[in-house]
Design an enzyme around this catalytic site. Sequence first.
Site, PDB file in Angstrom:
ATOM      1  CG  ASP A  95      -1.973  -1.081   1.176  1.00  0.00           C
ATOM      2  OD1 ASP A  95      -2.275  -1.554   0.061  1.00  0.00           O
ATOM      3  OD2 ASP A  95      -2.489  -1.471   2.242  1.00  0.00           O
TER       4      ASP A  95
ATOM      5  CE1 TYR B 110       4.196  -6.582   5.064  1.00  0.00           C
ATOM      6  CE2 TYR B 110       3.950  -8.854   5.788  1.00  0.00           C
ATOM      7  CZ  TYR B 110       3.880  -7.897   4.784  1.00  0.00           C
ATOM      8  OH  TYR B 110       3.492  -8.261   3.525  1.00  0.00           O
TER       9      TYR B 110
ATOM     10  CG  ASP C 207      -5.031   1.876   6.315  1.00  0.00           C
ATOM     11  OD1 ASP C 207      -5.985   2.680   6.367  1.00  0.00           O
ATOM     12  OD2 ASP C 207      -4.475   1.560   5.252  1.00  0.00           O
TER      13      ASP C 207
ATOM     14  NE  ARG D  87      -4.819  -3.095   4.311  1.00  0.00           N
ATOM     15  CZ  ARG D  87      -5.753  -2.902   3.391  1.00  0.00           C
ATOM     16  NH1 ARG D  87      -6.884  -2.299   3.705  1.00  0.00           N
ATOM     17  NH2 ARG D  87      -5.582  -3.301   2.149  1.00  0.00           N
TER      18      ARG D  87
END
Length: 303
Positions: free
Chosen positions: A38, A66, A80, A179
């Site tokens: 993203d 991550y 998010d 997310r």
Amino acid sequence: MNGILPLWKEKGMTSHDCVFKLRKILRTKKVGHTGTLDPEVEGVLPICIGKATKVASYVTDAGKEYIAKVSIGRSTETEDAQGDTVTSDDTYKEFSRSQILEALEKLTGEIIQIPPMYSAVKVNGKRLYEYARKGQEVERPARKVLIEQIELLNEGETFCGEEVTFSIRVRCGKGTYIRTLAVQIGEQLGFPAHMESLVRTVSGNFQQAQCKTLSEVAELMEEGNIDSILRPIEEVLTDFPRVEIAPDLLEKIQNGQVLPADPLLITYPSISMTHEGRVLAIYQNHPTKPGLMKPEKMLLPNE
């Protein structure tokens, strides 16, 4: 120009933006990314150049790592920090370290996720975000994903406030939405939640320390040193058992012929056929002819 370029995608850019700019910088059209990040996410984005575009799917399917910041107290449309608020809870909250660790433990292993409406998953031929932008809600397919490990990065025994935030390191398999994982952590703790920020630190065999930004890639290209950061295709294929080709099979492999199945295919779904250390092809069991194998990917030097 062939190989994998470990790119550090900066915030504010789409993965497609990176590909567009790299085509100009590298002066080649054969450039492909290995999985969308993203725009507000920064991190490791391996880029396949030339012949390496044939193995892009293997990088996409590899495990990722991550670092995410989870915010407890508010949920959003996009799951998010960029989305509009859906639900908020401004009450004072207090969680012990053990409560958070218990929530993370329950979400470790194989779990079920429902992709967010603002995502690139296709339903009936359209991306979910296309429905979301029109205000349409559609049924989303639940999927199994693998969460290998979730590590709480913050110190302290108590986490409290109207909005509680903490950082986690996640190692996961393909198809995982971090997310959505943040929302699920909130559900375990009994409150709405969203992912405040995200950085991808590992993608397959590629790590943050290996990566270069677009400006650094452009500088290396101008200096004529771009080969110094291009990684060989073989680095993507480390999970595939290697079979060094016997001289009498070399021409047959080069022609992509169907061959008697290698015994390794009893255990592994695919194997790499190599000559003098270079992978020429990926072979798999023939889907309709028992005892035979066929090429899945051809990676000949002259292609």
